[in-house]
Design a protein around this motif. Sequence first.
Motif, PDB file in Angstrom:
ATOM      1  N   ASP A 100      -4.837   1.728 -13.724  1.00  0.00           N
ATOM      2  CA  ASP A 100      -4.346   2.501 -12.579  1.00  0.00           C
ATOM      3  C   ASP A 100      -3.687   1.536 -11.616  1.00  0.00           C
ATOM      4  N   SER A 101      -2.373   1.630 -11.455  1.00  0.00           N
ATOM      5  CA  SER A 101      -1.663   0.678 -10.599  1.00  0.00           C
ATOM      6  C   SER A 101      -2.066   0.793  -9.146  1.00  0.00           C
ATOM      7  N   GLN A 102      -2.820   1.847  -8.794  1.00  0.00           N
ATOM      8  CA  GLN A 102      -3.359   1.934  -7.443  1.00  0.00           C
ATOM      9  C   GLN A 102      -4.314   0.770  -7.174  1.00  0.00           C
ATOM     10  N   ARG A 103      -4.884   0.241  -8.234  1.00  0.00           N
ATOM     11  CA  ARG A 103      -5.842  -0.870  -8.108  1.00  0.00           C
ATOM     12  C   ARG A 103      -5.128  -2.216  -8.261  1.00  0.00           C
TER      13      ARG A 103
ATOM     14  N   CYS B 123       2.201   1.878  -3.383  1.00  0.00           N
ATOM     15  CA  CYS B 123       1.163   2.358  -4.298  1.00  0.00           C
ATOM     16  C   CYS B 123       0.719   3.779  -3.965  1.00  0.00           C
ATOM     17  N   GLY B 124       1.303   4.366  -2.921  1.00  0.00           N
ATOM     18  CA  GLY B 124       0.945   5.730  -2.563  1.00  0.00           C
ATOM     19  C   GLY B 124      -0.383   5.851  -1.868  1.00  0.00           C
ATOM     20  N   LEU B 125      -0.846   4.783  -1.230  1.00  0.00           N
ATOM     21  CA  LEU B 125      -2.156   4.797  -0.584  1.00  0.00           C
ATOM     22  C   LEU B 125      -2.091   5.266   0.860  1.00  0.00           C
TER      23      LEU B 125
ATOM     24  N   ILE C  56       2.563  11.143  -8.251  1.00  0.00           N
ATOM     25  CA  ILE C  56       1.933   9.848  -8.017  1.00  0.00           C
ATOM     26  C   ILE C  56       1.221   9.336  -9.260  1.00  0.00           C
TER      27      ILE C  56
ATOM     28  N   ARG D  16       1.874   5.797 -10.989  1.00  0.00           N
ATOM     29  CA  ARG D  16       0.747   4.876 -11.041  1.00  0.00           C
ATOM     30  C   ARG D  16       0.320   4.533 -12.463  1.00  0.00           C
TER      31      ARG D  16
ATOM     32  N   LYS E 231       0.832  -1.211   0.000  1.00  0.00           N
ATOM     33  CA  LYS E 231       0.000   0.000   0.000  1.00  0.00           C
ATOM     34  C   LYS E 231       0.864   1.258   0.000  1.00  0.00           C
TER      35      LYS E 231
END
Length: 201
Positions: free
Chosen positions: A169-172, A51-53, A72, A76, A48
Amino acid sequence: MDNMIVINNLNFKYNDNVIFDNFNLSIKEGSFTTILGNNGSGKSTLVKLLCGLLDFDGSINMFGMDLCDSNIVEIRKNIGIVFADLNGLKPMNDDYGHSAGDKLIKDAAEILKIVFPDQEIYRAGGDEFMVLLRDTSLEQLKQYEKEMKDKAAQTKSVSFAVGLCVEEDSQRIYEAMKAADVNMYEDKKKYYEQFPDRKRR
């Protein structure tokens, strides 16, 4: 070989529960990386953070860029997931011993290093590997899958069940991992339908 991820003096805690205290880590491009630890030790938290979360103290540098609000979106970029599960590891261990199973794992890892020389390769479980790719496409992943299976077919023992997913989106990343995992088990199901005598016992 350049460092792809560099973490310096990372500090993070949930309320009063310290997860990382001056944590440092460097991961070289194209290297194998295994993250091990008990439940609650920070494995998922580290993903996390990358991923910048989550907010943190210290520095995280990825692909030559410091992880911060201003870049970010660049970090991402889309992410591709390749799950590769070894078919037949349990029967190999049962019939020929764990030394034979260990050799099977090493042979599989060598194939992945050839197909993905500049990508992040993780051993995600006893018989499962995961490859992370940035700025890719499903067509490219399918080509990698073909290379993997072609090279495995040239061996006497290695066989991969493969699952693919590309997320814009690499956040996902978790959603991408879940989708790739489902696709991998579908591929494994087809394999054992074709070779029922090889199904793990």
